[in-house]
Scaffold this active site. Sequence first.
Site, PDB file in Angstrom:
ATOM      1  N   ASN A  10      44.465  48.135  25.119  1.00 37.37           N
ATOM      2  CA  ASN A  10      43.925  48.337  26.543  1.00 37.37           C
ATOM      3  C   ASN A  10      44.766  47.221  27.572  1.00 37.37           C
ATOM      4  OD1 ASN A  10      42.173  48.311  28.738  1.00 37.37           O
ATOM      5  ND2 ASN A  10      40.659  46.801  28.192  1.00 37.37           N
ATOM      6  N   TRP A  11      45.380  48.121  27.694  1.00 35.09           N
ATOM      7  CA  TRP A  11      46.389  47.766  29.100  1.00 35.09           C
ATOM      8  C   TRP A  11      45.574  47.327  30.480  1.00 35.09           C
ATOM      9  CZ3 TRP A  11      51.892  51.569  29.029  1.00 35.09           C
ATOM     10  CH2 TRP A  11      52.205  51.070  27.629  1.00 35.09           C
ATOM     11  N   LYS A  12      44.359  47.399  31.095  1.00 35.42           N
ATOM     12  CA  LYS A  12      43.747  47.411  32.283  1.00 35.42           C
ATOM     13  C   LYS A  12      44.799  47.527  33.105  1.00 35.42           C
ATOM     14  CE  LYS A  12      41.677  43.858  29.630  1.00 35.42           C
ATOM     15  NZ  LYS A  12      40.973  42.063  29.276  1.00 35.42           N
ATOM     16  N   HIS A  95      33.597  49.216  29.648  1.00 37.79           N
ATOM     17  CA  HIS A  95      34.266  47.875  29.230  1.00 37.79           C
ATOM     18  C   HIS A  95      33.514  46.502  30.715  1.00 37.79           C
ATOM     19  CE1 HIS A  95      36.999  44.515  29.863  1.00 37.79           C
ATOM     20  NE2 HIS A  95      37.869  44.757  28.623  1.00 37.79           N
ATOM     21  N   GLU A  97      34.554  44.527  32.559  1.00 39.24           N
ATOM     22  CA  GLU A  97      35.223  43.893  34.222  1.00 39.24           C
ATOM     23  C   GLU A  97      34.283  45.026  34.330  1.00 39.24           C
ATOM     24  OE1 GLU A  97      39.559  44.193  32.465  1.00 39.24           O
ATOM     25  OE2 GLU A  97      38.527  42.102  31.600  1.00 39.24           O
ATOM     26  N   GLU A 167      32.764  43.565  22.615  1.00 42.46           N
ATOM     27  CA  GLU A 167      33.371  42.357  23.571  1.00 42.46           C
ATOM     28  C   GLU A 167      33.167  41.308  24.743  1.00 42.46           C
ATOM     29  OE1 GLU A 167      37.016  44.195  23.891  1.00 42.46           O
ATOM     30  OE2 GLU A 167      35.884  44.674  26.061  1.00 42.46           O
ATOM     31  N   GLY A 173      39.984  37.785  27.864  1.00 43.22           N
ATOM     32  CA  GLY A 173      40.959  37.000  28.334  1.00 43.22           C
ATOM     33  C   GLY A 173      41.076  35.852  28.549  1.00 43.22           C
ATOM     34  N   SER A 213      40.129  37.984  23.354  1.00 42.75           N
ATOM     35  CA  SER A 213      41.244  37.666  22.628  1.00 42.75           C
ATOM     36  C   SER A 213      41.778  37.627  21.275  1.00 42.75           C
ATOM     37  CB  SER A 213      40.953  35.985  22.833  1.00 42.75           C
ATOM     38  OG  SER A 213      40.873  35.397  24.384  1.00 42.75           O
ATOM     39  N   GLY A 234      43.302  43.098  24.489  1.00 40.17           N
ATOM     40  CA  GLY A 234      43.556  43.301  26.058  1.00 40.17           C
ATOM     41  C   GLY A 234      45.629  43.020  26.309  1.00 40.17           C
TER      42      GLY A 234
END
Length: 249
Positions: A10-12, A95, A97, A167, A173, A213, A234
């Site tokens: 997941n490159w965000k 997600h 976020e 998650e 992160g 992580s 991530g």
Amino acid sequence: MIRKPLIAGNWKMFKTISEAEAFADSFKGLYQSSDIQVAICPPFTQLEALKESFKDTDIKLGAQNMHFEDEGAFTGEISAAMLKEIGVDYCIIGHSERRQYFAEKNETINRKLIKAFSVGITPIMCVGESLAERDADRAFEIVKVQLIEGLKNISKEQAERLVIAYEPVWAIGTGRTASPEQANQMCGFIRDIIEELYDDDVADKTLILYGGSVKPENATEIMNMEEIDGALVGGASLVPEDFIQIVNF
Ligand code: PGA
């Protein structure tokens, strides 16, 4: 094992098109196809370039979000059909976020899941509790509600193709991973809920990933847990040399 493990990056909101192409060039040089399914989920604007870069590989492509309507006056949004046309296989949905910064609710997530399935995109549905919820001993209850509300009206046939990513918000992160046992316990709990909502056949087929992580240093331990079928990665998916180590755990 009937479930083929999946490791998805997941490159965000990282990398431009040229940076994505540079990643693909190095990663392809390191990657060898195996029994593990690998997918990269870049921002929308890099999807087409990566589709081209990965065309001679079995690396799949995922988006990070989509709208639940077919089309309309939704400035800034992307539809499932737009993603499908590019050849996207997966879409991350719900997600934390998105839940946290873009006010996504279980009901929104449910509508997105229904739309993704309707066009043949496999959703990677994210669930997980916050630190306050874990500390209040509510982690299992929160994840259960996310599953029940998120999976409303999702058929058995669809649920068999579903990917769920556990998650825990406090591990994303932050460098703080759930212990392999904690992650395994929640993934097992998720499988039990899927069995309750559907049946054991579906529960045997649903892929359940861990995310938060995941790094080259902890990937083996996490991937070897019985209930964990893969990882949503991530930060460590942005660097080809790191991501390949996770893929080759
Ligand atoms: P992280 O992100 O690996 O950087 O913690 C995981 C995710 O948010 O999917």
